[in-house]
Enzyme design. Structure first.
Site, PDB file in Angstrom:
ATOM      1  N   ASN A   1       0.862  -1.183   0.000  1.00 55.92           N
ATOM      2  CA  ASN A   1       0.000   0.000   0.000  1.00 55.92           C
ATOM      3  C   ASN A   1       0.895   1.229   0.000  1.00 55.92           C
ATOM      4  O   ASN A   1       1.812   1.332   0.818  1.00 55.92           O
ATOM      5  CB  ASN A   1      -0.899   0.008   1.241  1.00 55.92           C
ATOM      6  CG  ASN A   1      -1.949  -1.087   1.192  1.00 55.92           C
ATOM      7  OD1 ASN A   1      -2.499  -1.373   0.134  1.00 55.92           O
ATOM      8  ND2 ASN A   1      -2.207  -1.719   2.331  1.00 55.92           N
TER       9      ASN A   1
ATOM     10  N   VAL B   1       1.171   2.653   8.102  1.00 59.06           N
ATOM     11  CA  VAL B   1       2.505   2.692   8.713  1.00 59.06           C
ATOM     12  C   VAL B   1       3.510   3.088   7.633  1.00 59.06           C
ATOM     13  O   VAL B   1       3.661   2.378   6.628  1.00 59.06           O
ATOM     14  CB  VAL B   1       2.879   1.326   9.324  1.00 59.06           C
ATOM     15  CG1 VAL B   1       4.261   1.401   9.951  1.00 59.06           C
ATOM     16  CG2 VAL B   1       1.843   0.892  10.366  1.00 59.06           C
TER      17      VAL B   1
ATOM     18  N   HIS C   1       6.530  -1.802   3.692  1.00 60.55           N
ATOM     19  CA  HIS C   1       6.218  -3.190   4.058  1.00 60.55           C
ATOM     20  C   HIS C   1       5.454  -3.848   2.939  1.00 60.55           C
ATOM     21  O   HIS C   1       4.611  -3.226   2.293  1.00 60.55           O
ATOM     22  CB  HIS C   1       5.439  -3.270   5.372  1.00 60.55           C
ATOM     23  CG  HIS C   1       4.227  -2.393   5.429  1.00 60.55           C
ATOM     24  ND1 HIS C   1       4.296  -1.038   5.703  1.00 60.55           N
ATOM     25  CD2 HIS C   1       2.916  -2.667   5.235  1.00 60.55           C
ATOM     26  CE1 HIS C   1       3.088  -0.525   5.689  1.00 60.55           C
ATOM     27  NE2 HIS C   1       2.212  -1.494   5.382  1.00 60.55           N
TER      28      HIS C   1
ATOM     29  N   HIS D   1       2.842  -6.846   2.247  1.00 58.81           N
ATOM     30  CA  HIS D   1       1.915  -7.798   2.853  1.00 58.81           C
ATOM     31  C   HIS D   1       1.985  -9.110   2.070  1.00 58.81           C
ATOM     32  O   HIS D   1       1.875  -9.101   0.832  1.00 58.81           O
ATOM     33  CB  HIS D   1       0.475  -7.286   2.761  1.00 58.81           C
ATOM     34  CG  HIS D   1       0.180  -6.032   3.519  1.00 58.81           C
ATOM     35  ND1 HIS D   1      -0.448  -6.021   4.749  1.00 58.81           N
ATOM     36  CD2 HIS D   1       0.414  -4.727   3.219  1.00 58.81           C
ATOM     37  CE1 HIS D   1      -0.605  -4.759   5.161  1.00 58.81           C
ATOM     38  NE2 HIS D   1      -0.090  -3.955   4.248  1.00 58.81           N
TER      39      HIS D   1
HETATM   40  P1  AMP Z   1      -0.704  -0.598   5.823  1.00 61.33           P
HETATM   41  O1  AMP Z   1      -2.169  -0.242   5.968  1.00 61.33           O
HETATM   42  O2  AMP Z   1      -0.346  -1.160   4.477  1.00 61.33           O
HETATM   43  O3  AMP Z   1       0.183   0.542   6.259  1.00 61.33           O
HETATM   44  O4  AMP Z   1      -0.462  -1.821   6.799  1.00 61.33           O
HETATM   45  C1  AMP Z   1       0.017  -1.701   8.099  1.00 61.33           C
HETATM   46  C2  AMP Z   1      -0.205  -3.034   8.744  1.00 61.33           C
HETATM   47  O5  AMP Z   1       0.574  -3.077   9.933  1.00 61.33           O
HETATM   48  C3  AMP Z   1      -1.655  -3.334   9.128  1.00 61.33           C
HETATM   49  O6  AMP Z   1      -2.082  -4.501   8.469  1.00 61.33           O
HETATM   50  C4  AMP Z   1      -1.579  -3.496  10.638  1.00 61.33           C
HETATM   51  O7  AMP Z   1      -2.457  -4.489  11.114  1.00 61.33           O
HETATM   52  C5  AMP Z   1      -0.126  -3.862  10.856  1.00 61.33           C
HETATM   53  N1  AMP Z   1       0.422  -3.545  12.170  1.00 61.33           N
HETATM   54  C6  AMP Z   1       0.374  -2.349  12.815  1.00 61.33           C
HETATM   55  N2  AMP Z   1       1.022  -2.431  13.991  1.00 61.33           N
HETATM   56  C7  AMP Z   1       1.496  -3.700  14.085  1.00 61.33           C
HETATM   57  C8  AMP Z   1       2.253  -4.402  15.061  1.00 61.33           C
HETATM   58  N3  AMP Z   1       2.652  -3.817  16.206  1.00 61.33           N
HETATM   59  N4  AMP Z   1       2.552  -5.700  14.825  1.00 61.33           N
HETATM   60  C9  AMP Z   1       2.164  -6.308  13.694  1.00 61.33           C
HETATM   61  N5  AMP Z   1       1.461  -5.692  12.727  1.00 61.33           N
HETATM   62  C10 AMP Z   1       1.125  -4.413  12.921  1.00 61.33           C
END
Ligand code: AMP
Length: 114
Positions: free
Chosen positions: A87, A96, A100, A102
């Site tokens: 994303n 975040v 990353h 997924h």
């Molecule tokens: P995005 O919306 O692509 O930025 O995805 C961020 C992802 O990080 C989401 O799927 C969240 O559930 C995941 N996330 C946020 N904090 C944590 C954490 N502490 N441990 C594992 N996953 C996390």
């Protein structure tokens, strides 16, 4: 700016880590959207896809793909198939701002995505 993922990399907060190398970390998503939902991240801070420089980051991105394939095999989703998602930015719902990928699998997925 550092995010919660830097704290996970530095082991300041816990995560369910499934793969680690010198350059890459992979851990279970805290809010899984599929039976298998892993986040694969570089240890260096790259906020988002538009901050990637192909030449500079080529080997890092290759390592992320190798990690995805290894994890998919280890978790027995490689044969049935899986989805890899980046994303990027607001419209894609990026929450975040630490790059990353997924890795989603273990169920049939819909297309187009929401
Ligand atoms: P995005 O919306 O692509 O930025 O995805 C961020 C992802 O990080 C989401 O799927 C969240 O559930 C995941 N996330 C946020 N904090 C944590 C954490 N502490 N441990 C594992 N996953 C996390």
């Amino acid at each position: 700016m550092s995010t919660i993922f830097s704290k996970i990399i530095n082991k300041e907060i816990p995560a369910n880590i499934v793969f680690e190398s010198d350059t890459i970390l992979a851990f279970k998503d805290i809010n899984p959207q599929a039976p298998v939902h892993i986040l694969i991240i570089p240890k260096i801070e790259i906020p988002k896809v538009t901050d990637i420089n192909g030449k500079e980051h080529a080997s890092l991105l290759g390592e992320m793909m190798d990690a995805a394939n290894k994890i998919a095999k280890d978790m027995n989703i490689a044969d049935d198939g899986f989805r890899l998602v980046f994303n990027c930015g607001n419209n894609a719902g990026q929450d975040v701002y630490h790059l990353h990928m997924h890795l989603l699998g273990g169920r049939k997925m819909n297309w187009p995505p929401g």
